[in-house]
Design a protein around this motif. Structure first.
Motif, PDB file in Angstrom:
ATOM      1  N   VAL A   1     -81.380  44.138-135.136  1.00  0.00           N
ATOM      2  CA  VAL A   1     -80.121  43.479-134.594  1.00  0.00           C
ATOM      3  C   VAL A   1     -80.040  43.725-132.909  1.00  0.00           C
ATOM      4  CG1 VAL A   1     -77.844  43.368-134.439  1.00  0.00           C
ATOM      5  CG2 VAL A   1     -78.692  43.704-136.793  1.00  0.00           C
ATOM      6  N   SER A   2     -79.843  42.624-132.284  1.00  0.00           N
ATOM      7  CA  SER A   2     -79.869  42.628-130.499  1.00  0.00           C
ATOM      8  C   SER A   2     -78.490  43.087-130.269  1.00  0.00           C
ATOM      9  CB  SER A   2     -80.428  41.341-130.026  1.00  0.00           C
ATOM     10  OG  SER A   2     -79.514  40.375-130.052  1.00  0.00           O
ATOM     11  N   GLY A   3     -78.351  43.368-128.900  1.00  0.00           N
ATOM     12  CA  GLY A   3     -77.005  43.404-128.368  1.00  0.00           C
ATOM     13  C   GLY A   3     -76.387  42.196-128.143  1.00  0.00           C
ATOM     14  N   GLY A   4     -77.040  41.353-128.008  1.00  0.00           N
ATOM     15  CA  GLY A   4     -76.221  39.986-127.906  1.00  0.00           C
ATOM     16  C   GLY A   4     -75.677  39.395-129.039  1.00  0.00           C
ATOM     17  N   THR A   5     -76.397  39.653-130.201  1.00  0.00           N
ATOM     18  CA  THR A   5     -75.879  39.119-131.415  1.00  0.00           C
ATOM     19  C   THR A   5     -74.609  40.153-131.779  1.00  0.00           C
ATOM     20  OG1 THR A   5     -77.759  38.739-132.481  1.00  0.00           O
ATOM     21  CG2 THR A   5     -76.363  39.357-133.954  1.00  0.00           C
ATOM     22  N   LEU A   6     -74.528  41.397-131.610  1.00  0.00           N
ATOM     23  CA  LEU A   6     -73.226  42.253-131.612  1.00  0.00           C
ATOM     24  C   LEU A   6     -72.212  41.750-130.906  1.00  0.00           C
ATOM     25  CD1 LEU A   6     -75.203  45.624-132.569  1.00  0.00           C
ATOM     26  CD2 LEU A   6     -73.999  44.007-134.093  1.00  0.00           C
ATOM     27  N   ALA A   7     -72.751  41.437-129.672  1.00  0.00           N
ATOM     28  CA  ALA A   7     -71.547  41.051-128.821  1.00  0.00           C
ATOM     29  C   ALA A   7     -70.712  39.878-129.145  1.00  0.00           C
ATOM     30  CB  ALA A   7     -72.235  40.627-127.361  1.00  0.00           C
ATOM     31  N   SER A   8     -71.635  38.888-129.854  1.00  0.00           N
ATOM     32  CA  SER A   8     -71.145  37.996-130.685  1.00  0.00           C
ATOM     33  C   SER A   8     -70.135  38.339-131.599  1.00  0.00           C
ATOM     34  CB  SER A   8     -72.026  36.631-130.915  1.00  0.00           C
ATOM     35  OG  SER A   8     -72.709  36.111-129.992  1.00  0.00           O
ATOM     36  N   PHE A   9     -70.576  39.176-132.476  1.00  0.00           N
ATOM     37  CA  PHE A   9     -70.041  39.645-133.417  1.00  0.00           C
ATOM     38  C   PHE A   9     -68.592  40.308-132.990  1.00  0.00           C
ATOM     39  CE2 PHE A   9     -69.583  42.683-137.277  1.00  0.00           C
ATOM     40  CZ  PHE A   9     -69.651  41.562-138.094  1.00  0.00           C
ATOM     41  N   GLY A  10     -68.889  41.011-132.014  1.00  0.00           N
ATOM     42  CA  GLY A  10     -67.325  41.525-131.239  1.00  0.00           C
ATOM     43  C   GLY A  10     -66.345  40.376-130.770  1.00  0.00           C
ATOM     44  N   GLU A  11     -66.929  39.450-130.298  1.00  0.00           N
ATOM     45  CA  GLU A  11     -66.193  38.452-129.792  1.00  0.00           C
ATOM     46  C   GLU A  11     -65.382  37.840-130.726  1.00  0.00           C
ATOM     47  OE1 GLU A  11     -64.896  36.388-125.998  1.00  0.00           O
ATOM     48  OE2 GLU A  11     -66.346  38.041-126.407  1.00  0.00           O
TER      49      GLU A  11
ATOM     50  N   ASN B   1     -63.478  48.192-129.208  1.00  0.00           N
ATOM     51  CA  ASN B   1     -64.019  48.497-127.854  1.00  0.00           C
ATOM     52  C   ASN B   1     -64.807  49.592-127.776  1.00  0.00           C
ATOM     53  OD1 ASN B   1     -62.465  46.111-126.777  1.00  0.00           O
ATOM     54  ND2 ASN B   1     -60.731  47.350-126.153  1.00  0.00           N
ATOM     55  N   GLY B   2     -64.498  50.796-128.378  1.00  0.00           N
ATOM     56  CA  GLY B   2     -65.332  52.089-128.442  1.00  0.00           C
ATOM     57  C   GLY B   2     -66.552  51.619-129.096  1.00  0.00           C
ATOM     58  N   ILE B   3     -66.384  51.113-130.170  1.00  0.00           N
ATOM     59  CA  ILE B   3     -67.586  50.754-130.946  1.00  0.00           C
ATOM     60  C   ILE B   3     -68.793  49.835-129.921  1.00  0.00           C
ATOM     61  CG2 ILE B   3     -68.721  49.644-132.973  1.00  0.00           C
ATOM     62  CD1 ILE B   3     -66.155  50.205-134.695  1.00  0.00           C
ATOM     63  N   GLN B   4     -68.003  48.908-129.615  1.00  0.00           N
ATOM     64  CA  GLN B   4     -68.977  48.050-128.722  1.00  0.00           C
ATOM     65  C   GLN B   4     -69.553  48.910-127.349  1.00  0.00           C
ATOM     66  OE1 GLN B   4     -65.984  44.611-128.606  1.00  0.00           O
ATOM     67  NE2 GLN B   4     -67.770  43.499-128.500  1.00  0.00           N
ATOM     68  N   ARG B   5     -68.748  49.876-126.903  1.00  0.00           N
ATOM     69  CA  ARG B   5     -69.386  50.460-125.809  1.00  0.00           C
ATOM     70  C   ARG B   5     -70.271  51.641-125.987  1.00  0.00           C
ATOM     71  NH1 ARG B   5     -65.301  53.209-121.178  1.00  0.00           N
ATOM     72  NH2 ARG B   5     -66.938  54.038-119.781  1.00  0.00           N
ATOM     73  N   TYR B   6     -70.008  52.266-127.277  1.00  0.00           N
ATOM     74  CA  TYR B   6     -70.465  53.478-127.484  1.00  0.00           C
ATOM     75  C   TYR B   6     -71.758  53.579-128.493  1.00  0.00           C
ATOM     76  CZ  TYR B   6     -67.346  55.807-124.506  1.00  0.00           C
ATOM     77  OH  TYR B   6     -66.478  55.925-123.213  1.00  0.00           O
ATOM     78  N   VAL B   7     -71.485  52.649-129.570  1.00  0.00           N
ATOM     79  CA  VAL B   7     -72.209  52.392-130.797  1.00  0.00           C
ATOM     80  C   VAL B   7     -73.219  51.172-130.448  1.00  0.00           C
ATOM     81  CG1 VAL B   7     -72.224  51.924-133.209  1.00  0.00           C
ATOM     82  CG2 VAL B   7     -70.619  53.485-132.060  1.00  0.00           C
ATOM     83  N   PHE B   8     -72.689  50.067-130.278  1.00  0.00           N
ATOM     84  CA  PHE B   8     -73.734  48.763-129.967  1.00  0.00           C
ATOM     85  C   PHE B   8     -74.782  49.037-129.015  1.00  0.00           C
ATOM     86  CE2 PHE B   8     -70.492  45.667-132.106  1.00  0.00           C
ATOM     87  CZ  PHE B   8     -70.766  46.124-133.436  1.00  0.00           C
ATOM     88  N   PRO B   9     -75.918  48.416-129.245  1.00  0.00           N
ATOM     89  CA  PRO B   9     -76.731  48.371-127.903  1.00  0.00           C
ATOM     90  C   PRO B   9     -76.247  47.308-126.934  1.00  0.00           C
ATOM     91  CG  PRO B   9     -77.573  47.074-129.911  1.00  0.00           C
ATOM     92  CD  PRO B   9     -76.307  47.786-130.402  1.00  0.00           C
ATOM     93  N   ASP B  10     -76.746  47.630-125.656  1.00  0.00           N
ATOM     94  CA  ASP B  10     -76.271  46.364-124.710  1.00  0.00           C
ATOM     95  C   ASP B  10     -76.852  45.031-124.941  1.00  0.00           C
ATOM     96  OD1 ASP B  10     -74.877  48.350-123.291  1.00  0.00           O
ATOM     97  OD2 ASP B  10     -76.488  49.149-122.245  1.00  0.00           O
ATOM     98  N   PRO B  11     -76.198  43.986-124.186  1.00  0.00           N
ATOM     99  CA  PRO B  11     -76.737  42.614-124.548  1.00  0.00           C
ATOM    100  C   PRO B  11     -77.991  42.751-123.537  1.00  0.00           C
ATOM    101  CG  PRO B  11     -74.217  42.604-124.141  1.00  0.00           C
ATOM    102  CD  PRO B  11     -74.587  44.006-124.176  1.00  0.00           C
ATOM    103  N   GLY B  12     -79.059  41.928-124.029  1.00  0.00           N
ATOM    104  CA  GLY B  12     -80.254  42.116-123.619  1.00  0.00           C
ATOM    105  C   GLY B  12     -81.017  43.006-124.306  1.00  0.00           C
ATOM    106  N   GLU B  13     -80.692  44.089-125.173  1.00  0.00           N
ATOM    107  CA  GLU B  13     -81.806  44.854-125.935  1.00  0.00           C
ATOM    108  C   GLU B  13     -81.677  44.217-127.400  1.00  0.00           C
ATOM    109  OE1 GLU B  13     -80.099  48.975-125.971  1.00  0.00           O
ATOM    110  OE2 GLU B  13     -79.663  49.034-123.953  1.00  0.00           O
TER     111      GLU B  13
END
Length: 421
Positions: free
Chosen positions: A185-195, A310-322
């Motif tokens: 899973v990439s950071g971009g996908t998880l960013a969309s999930f968070g959104e 916000n904490g999960i996105q910051r500390y657990v999810f990879p960054d967008p682009g990864e």
């Protein structure tokens, strides 16, 4: 500008990101410049140039790849890009944040469009804002052209087409089983999930969209007999297995229902579909189903609370682009089984389709699904009565997409497994 005057057949928008780079890499390996006039789209000229250099070095047939500079925050640049190409394949998400201006540009320019979104709240917004205009301009805006939701949607179309051809009628129920899946899973996908979770937490319309199984149906038709996703473990007699809810069900089930609706209900207004994960029989299967259901429930609850999310996105999810490693992409795999049941004059019947690939589902396989969806649109390989609108893979392209994916190594088969003579 007519299609014949446009310099490009297809622009991959987001070519510097993980998913977009994979789509561009796939297309340059699969097609020659004589077969496909391809351009790379993005906002950063230097990064696009680096991607172009890398792709040209890898693909012997390509001496150069044109680049198109456009920015999601500058709508006029998106309009200029849309006017230069017949099709845009976009991987730029979260789509809730960056997708709408590009859809607007494509509808205005009459440029076909396909994406990878699983953000159903945004799809609902696009339907309400752009469907009628896309119908009028005969522009196909096709959402969900990756792992969300090609296997479920095209797999259901395979089942229903077979049922209608063999038995003269559609399946009243379809069950979609995510039987196996392995990948990254990439950071971009998880960013969309968070959104998506942020929208659900703060936007009443987004919450309503996820609560209503028919939220992607046309306005005035957003109710029906299907209760939608069941959040608890269930003993599925059809598979002789316990099943858990699937994390992809909220997206895939709604896309399939929209396919049925916009095609004019060829599968009937009583049609029901559900997606589940088989976990095996007996006590072990029940325990695994309970564990998955509990984990999904806990994760959903956590992601619905702003500070925790916000904490999960910051500390657990990879960054967008990864993104996943090359090894994960190459060694991944998935199998989705679609089982339809109906009743013909001679009695009940069951039809089963298998849709899968020996590639990471979210990236290696998704790059092929999105790329081939775009090529279908470029070449006019479409089996659909609809020439425009906000559509789905099944309603906007149809069975030619299954045929193209078979040609590049996917399994997309269908057969009758039982019937009464």
């Amino acid at each position: 500008m007519t299609d014949s005057q446009r310099p490009y057949d297809l622009v991959v928008w987001g070519a510097t990101g993980v998913a977009g780079n994979l789509v561009a890499e796939y297309l340059t390996r699969q097609y020659t410049p004589d077969e496909l006039s391809l351009a790379l789209g993005g906002r950063n000229r230097d990064r696009l140039a680096a991607v172009e250099t890398e792709l040209v070095e890898q693909a012997a047939e390509w001496d150069e790849l044109p680049t198109v500079i456009a920015d999601a925050t500058e709508p006029e640049t998106l309009r200029a890009m849309a006017e230069q190409t017949r099709v845009v394949c976009t991987t730029v998400g979260p789509y809730t944040r960056y997708g709408t201006p590009l859809v607007d540009a494509c509808v205005t320019a009459g440029t076909d469009y396909c994406d990878l979104t699983g953000e159903v709240n945004w799809v609902r917004e696009i339907i309400d804002r752009y469907h009628d205009d896309a119908v009028e301009s005969e522009t196909r805006i096709i959402h969900g052209c990756g792992f969300d939701s090609v296997p479920a949607d095209i797999g259901t179309l395979l089942v229903q087409s077979h049922a209608r051809a063999e038995f003269g009628g559609a399946c009243e129920t379809v069950r979609i089983y995510l039987e196996r899946s392995s990948g990254g899973v990439s950071g971009g996908t998880l960013a969309s999930f968070g959104e998506l979770f942020a929208a659900v937490s703060n936007d009443p319309l987004a919450r309503q969209t996820l609560r209503n199984p028919y939220s992607l149906a046309p306005p005035g038709e957003r109710s029906g007999v299907d209760p939608g996703t069941h959040p608890l473990p269930r003993n599925d007699r059809l598979r002789s297995s316990w099943t858990s809810p699937s994390p992809m069900a909220p997206v895939n089930e709604r896309i399939v229902r929209r396919s049925n609706a916009v095609l004019g209900y060829p599968w009937g207004r009583e049609f029901r579909c559900t997606e589940r994960i088989p976990t095996g029989s007996g006590v072990g299967g029940a325990a695994r189903a309970t564990l998955i259901a509990g984990g999904l429930g806990a994760f959903t609850a956590a992601m619905s609370v702003d500070p925790i999310r916000n904490g999960i996105q910051r500390y657990v999810f990879p960054d967008p682009g990864e993104g996943p490693s090359d090894e994960q992409i190459e060694n991944g795999h998935f199998t989705v089984r679609i089982v339809g049941r109906g009743t013909a004059t001679a009695g009940p019947f069951t039809v089963e389709a298998e849709f899968g690939a020996d590639r990471d589902p979210g990236y290696g396989a998704t790059a092929r699904m999105l790329g081939e969806a775009g090529v279908c649109l470029v070449r006019g390989e479409v089996e659909s009565p609809l020439s425009g609108g906000v559509l789905t893979p099944a309603s906007g392209i149809g069975l030619p997409l299954a045929a193209r994916l078979r040609d590049v190594g996917f399994t997309a088969s269908v057969e009758t497994v039982s019937h009464s003579d």
